[in-house]
Design an enzyme around this catalytic site. Sequence first.
Site, PDB file in Angstrom:
ATOM      1  N   GLY A  29       7.657   3.667 -10.734  1.00  0.00           N
ATOM      2  CA  GLY A  29       8.249   3.125 -11.953  1.00  0.00           C
ATOM      3  C   GLY A  29       9.630   2.545 -11.704  1.00  0.00           C
ATOM      4  N   ALA A  30      10.424   2.410 -12.808  1.00  0.00           N
ATOM      5  CA  ALA A  30      11.732   1.737 -12.746  1.00  0.00           C
ATOM      6  C   ALA A  30      11.544   0.387 -12.047  1.00  0.00           C
ATOM      7  CB  ALA A  30      12.786   2.601 -12.060  1.00  0.00           C
ATOM      8  N   HIS A  35       8.830  -4.985  -7.099  1.00  0.00           N
ATOM      9  CA  HIS A  35       7.504  -4.491  -7.490  1.00  0.00           C
ATOM     10  C   HIS A  35       6.642  -5.646  -8.009  1.00  0.00           C
ATOM     11  CE1 HIS A  35       9.913  -0.678  -8.236  1.00  0.00           C
ATOM     12  NE2 HIS A  35       8.974  -0.258  -7.408  1.00  0.00           N
ATOM     13  N   LYS A 149      10.811  -3.337   2.457  1.00  0.00           N
ATOM     14  CA  LYS A 149      12.138  -2.704   2.426  1.00  0.00           C
ATOM     15  C   LYS A 149      12.025  -1.288   2.981  1.00  0.00           C
ATOM     16  CE  LYS A 149      14.262  -1.040  -1.241  1.00  0.00           C
ATOM     17  NZ  LYS A 149      14.686   0.309  -0.834  1.00  0.00           N
ATOM     18  N   GLN A 153       8.283   3.748   5.768  1.00  0.00           N
ATOM     19  CA  GLN A 153       7.168   4.175   4.908  1.00  0.00           C
ATOM     20  C   GLN A 153       5.923   3.343   5.205  1.00  0.00           C
ATOM     21  OE1 GLN A 153       7.279   5.338   0.577  1.00  0.00           O
ATOM     22  NE2 GLN A 153       6.707   3.210   0.273  1.00  0.00           N
TER      23      GLN A 153
HETATM   24  O1  PAF Z   1       7.679   3.426  -2.365  1.00  0.00           O
HETATM   25  C1  PAF Z   1       7.488   4.153  -3.368  1.00  0.00           C
HETATM   26  O2  PAF Z   1       7.822   3.815  -4.501  1.00  0.00           O
HETATM   27  C2  PAF Z   1       6.823   5.505  -3.180  1.00  0.00           C
HETATM   28  O3  PAF Z   1       7.220   6.097  -1.995  1.00  0.00           O
HETATM   29  C3  PAF Z   1       5.289   5.454  -3.286  1.00  0.00           C
HETATM   30  C4  PAF Z   1       4.667   4.610  -2.193  1.00  0.00           C
HETATM   31  C5  PAF Z   1       4.905   4.896  -4.654  1.00  0.00           C
HETATM   32  C6  PAF Z   1       4.706   6.859  -3.175  1.00  0.00           C
HETATM   33  O4  PAF Z   1       5.196   7.712  -4.166  1.00  0.00           O
END
Ligand code: PAF
Length: 285
Positions: A29-30, A35, A149, A153
């Site tokens: 969110g946010a 996004h 970014k 991850q």
């Molecule tokens: O990148 C994010 O916003 C979070 O780490 C994700 C991939 C939604 C997992 O909670």
Amino acid sequence: MKILSTVAELQKQLKDMHLSPIGFVPTMGALHKGHLSLVENALNSCPVVVVSIFVNPTQFNDKNDLNNYPRTPEKDMDILGKVLRDTDIVFSPGIKEIYPEEDKRIFNFGNLDNVMEASRRPGHFNGVAQVVSRLFEIIKPDVAFFGQKDLQQLAVIRNLVKQTGSKVEIVGNPIIREDDGLAMSSRNQLLDADIRSHAAVIFKTISEVNVMIKKHDIAEIKIFVENNINSVSGFNVEYFEIADDIELIPIKSKADMKKENRYFGCIAVKAGNIRLIDNIEIELV
Ligand code: PAF
């Protein structure tokens, strides 16, 4: 768009529509333009897109960080309502839908779990892997979209998919920046005004690396990056490393850079009370 909050409703909806490929954009969110670029990419290639909004507690090693994480549910729905189609779904589950029982799984990501973000945020990537694998299991997407970014991850997710033999295609989207170059992040809205007005120093400084690398070795570049950013009041570099994008092994010398790899300058900065990360691809010389 449909807004669903239970696994049962979501799975029924996807089954009834029977559309493929299913695109998936996981978020906490946010929402911001970063996004939205993931969502737009998904909309361009998938007849059904699921956007999840779930602030995942298992990836926060610091309770204060979890409590302070920005939450703007109404604004998020407005933003998504403007771009999503009738077939698309916002999945906004409660904690029990994602974790009916405590998730005790421990993943092994080798070096990825030792360097940079992992060494500063113990358990963070294990939590990310728990929630992403659970969301994959629920949604069964064909393609999932993540921002570059969060380079580490992205590498962890690619590794997760490889380890678990998952068939989900992982797409990494380029970083979206504010006009002054600051990488878009949900955390930017937590910056105080004075810190925000100087935050462009992060991207400006890492952009210099591609000039410096022609004449200087890594140690000198690291000193430049740290000194340049730390000279701005309220800013403190946690780390700056140049690493490949698969295993994220930090390199010590230009001589270690291999032609077949892609390298990124990765940085974490404490800007006032807020931790920001960013990265830039390094052009091999
Ligand atoms: O990148 C994010 O916003 C979070 O780490 C994700 C991939 C939604 C997992 O909670």
